[in-house]
Design a protein around this motif. Sequence first.
Motif, PDB file in Angstrom:
ATOM      1  N   SER A   1       0.724  -1.319  -0.116  1.00 15.30           N
ATOM      2  CA  SER A   1      -0.034  -0.131   0.055  1.00 15.30           C
ATOM      3  C   SER A   1       0.904   1.264   0.061  1.00 15.30           C
ATOM      4  CB  SER A   1      -0.940  -0.078   1.442  1.00 15.30           C
ATOM      5  OG  SER A   1      -1.585  -1.113   1.461  1.00 15.30           O
TER       6      SER A   1
ATOM      7  N   THR B   1      -3.749   0.069  -2.804  1.00  9.98           N
ATOM      8  CA  THR B   1      -3.326  -0.947  -2.477  1.00  9.98           C
ATOM      9  C   THR B   1      -3.454  -1.971  -3.645  1.00  9.98           C
ATOM     10  OG1 THR B   1      -4.072  -0.960  -0.201  1.00  9.98           O
ATOM     11  CG2 THR B   1      -3.321  -3.256  -1.030  1.00  9.98           C
TER      12      THR B   1
ATOM     13  N   LYS C   1      -0.708  10.410   4.787  1.00 10.97           N
ATOM     14  CA  LYS C   1      -1.132  10.717   6.134  1.00 10.97           C
ATOM     15  C   LYS C   1      -0.440  11.673   6.891  1.00 10.97           C
ATOM     16  CE  LYS C   1      -2.340   7.994  10.185  1.00 10.97           C
ATOM     17  NZ  LYS C   1      -3.469   8.361  10.237  1.00 10.97           N
TER      18      LYS C   1
ATOM     19  N   PHE D   1       0.442   5.505   0.860  1.00 11.71           N
ATOM     20  CA  PHE D   1      -0.867   6.368   1.237  1.00 11.71           C
ATOM     21  C   PHE D   1      -0.331   7.622   1.595  1.00 11.71           C
ATOM     22  CE2 PHE D   1       0.886   3.565   4.818  1.00 11.71           C
ATOM     23  CZ  PHE D   1       0.988   4.407   5.633  1.00 11.71           C
TER      24      PHE D   1
ATOM     25  N   LYS E   1      -5.146   6.352  -0.076  1.00 11.84           N
ATOM     26  CA  LYS E   1      -4.676   5.150  -0.080  1.00 11.84           C
ATOM     27  C   LYS E   1      -4.746   4.329  -1.316  1.00 11.84           C
ATOM     28  CE  LYS E   1      -4.125   0.833   2.746  1.00 11.84           C
ATOM     29  NZ  LYS E   1      -4.779   0.286   3.985  1.00 11.84           N
TER      30      LYS E   1
END
Length: 99
Positions: free
Chosen positions: A15, A58, A19, A17, A56
């Motif tokens: 994954s 994945t 944040k 992402f 995100k």
Amino acid sequence: VKCEKTGYLKKHKWSVFIKSLDKKIPERKCIDKVVFKLDKTSFGTDQATARHAPFKFTSTGWGTFEIPIIIFWKDWMGTEPTVLRHPLSFEGNGKASFL
């Protein structure tokens, strides 16, 4: 699982992402969307877009490569999109990049 197009094993689930490091500022308040640029030959598409938190993407894969990421900020921020490049690696526990 083997990739039908390349014949390589997709042995790693991964994954990528975006944040916030500041827990007081949730990503959803300042990020409009995040575009993850992909290799069309490997993924069947040239990008994946996350329009809501968590921002995100994945997938599964076998090799290491760089993922260009474009962060589009909310209009109220008055900021141009930010372009990042994250090296995806399956060595050890992988790598993290911090902005």
